[in-house]
Design an enzyme around this catalytic site. Structure first.
Site, PDB file in Angstrom:
ATOM      1  N   GLY A  64       3.981 -63.579-108.568  1.00 56.04           N
ATOM      2  CA  GLY A  64       5.221 -63.713-109.312  1.00 56.04           C
ATOM      3  C   GLY A  64       6.376 -64.009-108.369  1.00 56.04           C
ATOM      4  N   GLY A  66       8.870 -62.302-107.662  1.00 52.37           N
ATOM      5  CA  GLY A  66       9.239 -61.134-106.875  1.00 52.37           C
ATOM      6  C   GLY A  66       8.045 -60.451-106.241  1.00 52.37           C
ATOM      7  N   SER A  67       7.017 -61.221-105.928  1.00 50.58           N
ATOM      8  CA  SER A  67       5.749 -60.673-105.456  1.00 50.58           C
ATOM      9  C   SER A  67       5.853 -59.943-104.121  1.00 50.58           C
ATOM     10  CB  SER A  67       4.726 -61.811-105.324  1.00 50.58           C
ATOM     11  OG  SER A  67       3.567 -61.382-104.643  1.00 50.58           O
ATOM     12  N   ASN A  68       5.404 -58.686-104.096  1.00 44.04           N
ATOM     13  CA  ASN A  68       5.280 -57.936-102.849  1.00 44.04           C
ATOM     14  C   ASN A  68       4.251 -58.590-101.934  1.00 44.04           C
ATOM     15  OD1 ASN A  68       7.033 -55.610-103.445  1.00 44.04           O
ATOM     16  ND2 ASN A  68       5.498 -55.075-104.970  1.00 44.04           N
ATOM     17  N   CYS A  70       3.247 -61.757-101.794  1.00 41.45           N
ATOM     18  CA  CYS A  70       3.699 -63.022-101.212  1.00 41.45           C
ATOM     19  C   CYS A  70       4.719 -62.778-100.098  1.00 41.45           C
ATOM     20  CB  CYS A  70       4.291 -63.923-102.295  1.00 41.45           C
ATOM     21  SG  CYS A  70       3.034 -64.593-103.411  1.00 41.45           S
TER      22      CYS A  70
END
Length: 320
Positions: A64, A66-68, A70
């Protein structure tokens, strides 16, 4: 025989265990580091070692906006001198809000391509397509699946389980370990850890933050099947289950009961959870205790704080 693959050392381990006033312990994987804070780095230590072994030049992954995962991938890749390409599911408005994890990923120079929710349904195909294009440009791409959740990534939380066993040496081992799940990799690793260590009477409880128990049970079986085929093991999933009913309106959508529990924990223990993963899982834990399904007096309960501190900032108005 030691089956564990070679790995990097990117984070600060072991992470501490905090004893809460309500009788529950919290393993603070939120303290695995700063820029790479959270559970994802445990998986990435194995995955990125594999990427280096294969002489990769660029890491591709997805999540997403806001991916942790990524964010941690982008930072870790940069530390190793590698480039990164992130395919991020996003709406037009979200893509313009450069904050939290997205800000960190942008700051370290990750190449970011936004994709629609419909495109995200074929994310693996899109990753493969972009990898082929990069090969034609002379790069050596390495694809990491969503959340780092595959057989190799499972070693991350198998190692975490070993860490927990050492921290409980000469103490009663936890019989309930609760963790949020969005791509099943953390649960899969803990299941591997339970099996390979021969630990008895330890139940891994996953709290879905998207989809449902049926979906995650099947996904868990697939990852463990791949693990067994790859490493010649006989790991089973009997020690794991998932509990439904704590997602709210959807993935990463703030959920009022969870937001209330986030505030309570912050003001009683000084521990900060996030609205997407840990807040919803902690709310589930509190609810299960209130229903009598878990009892801190008779159960030894461990909650794994999987991180997410950067996700707090884009939604700060909701916490105040």
């Amino acid at each position: 025989m030691n089956l564990k693959p070679e790995k990097l050392s990117l984070a600060t381990f072991p992470t501490p265990i905090h004893h809460c006033s309500n009788g529950v312990d919290i393993k603070l994987d939120s303290m695995s580091g700063c820029e790479m804070s959270g559970n994802k780095i445990r998986k990435l230590e194995f995955l990125l070692q594999d990427a280096l072994n294969k002489k990769s030049t660029i890491i591709l992954t997805t999540g997403g906006s806001g991916s942790n995962h990524c964010r941690a991938t982008a930072v870790a890749a940069k530390r190793l001198g590698l480039k990164s390409l992130l395919l991020l599911r996003s709406t037009e408005s979200e893509s313009k809000k450069i904050d939290g994890n997205l800000f960190i990923s942008t700051l370290v120079g990750a190449k970011i391509e936004f994709i629609t929710r419909k495109e995200y349904q074929i994310r693996n195909e899109l990753l493969a397509k972009r990898a082929k294009e990069l090969e034609q440009e002379g790069e050596v791409p390495y694809i990491i699946p969503e959340g780092g959740s595959n057989a190799l990534g499972s070693w991350g939380y198998s190692s975490c389980f070993e860490e927990i066993l050492k921290q409980r040496e000469n103490l009663q081992m936890y019989n309930k370990i609760i963790v949020p799940t969005g791509s099943v990799g953390t649960v899969a690793g803990l299941v591997v850890g339970v099996n390979l260590s021969g630990t008895k009477n330890c139940e891994i409880i996953g709290v879905p933050v998207c989809d449902n128990s049926e979906y995650f049970s099947k996904r868990l079986e697939n990852v463990i099947q791949d693990f067994n085929q790859l490493y010649g093991t006989e790991v089973n999933t009997k020690c794991a289950r998932f509990v439904d009913g704590y997602i709210g309106e959807g993935y990463s959508v703030p959920y009022q009961p969870a937001m209330e529990q986030i505030k309570i924990l912050a003001q009683t223990e000084g521990i900060i959870l996030d609205h997407c993963y840990t807040g919803k899982a902690w709310n589930a834990l509190v609810s299960l205790i209130e229903k009598g399904e878990l009892d801190p007096q008779s159960d030894k309960i461990l909650f794994i704080h999987t991180g997410g501190i950067f996700s707090v900032f884009p939604y700060k108005d909701l916490y105040l």
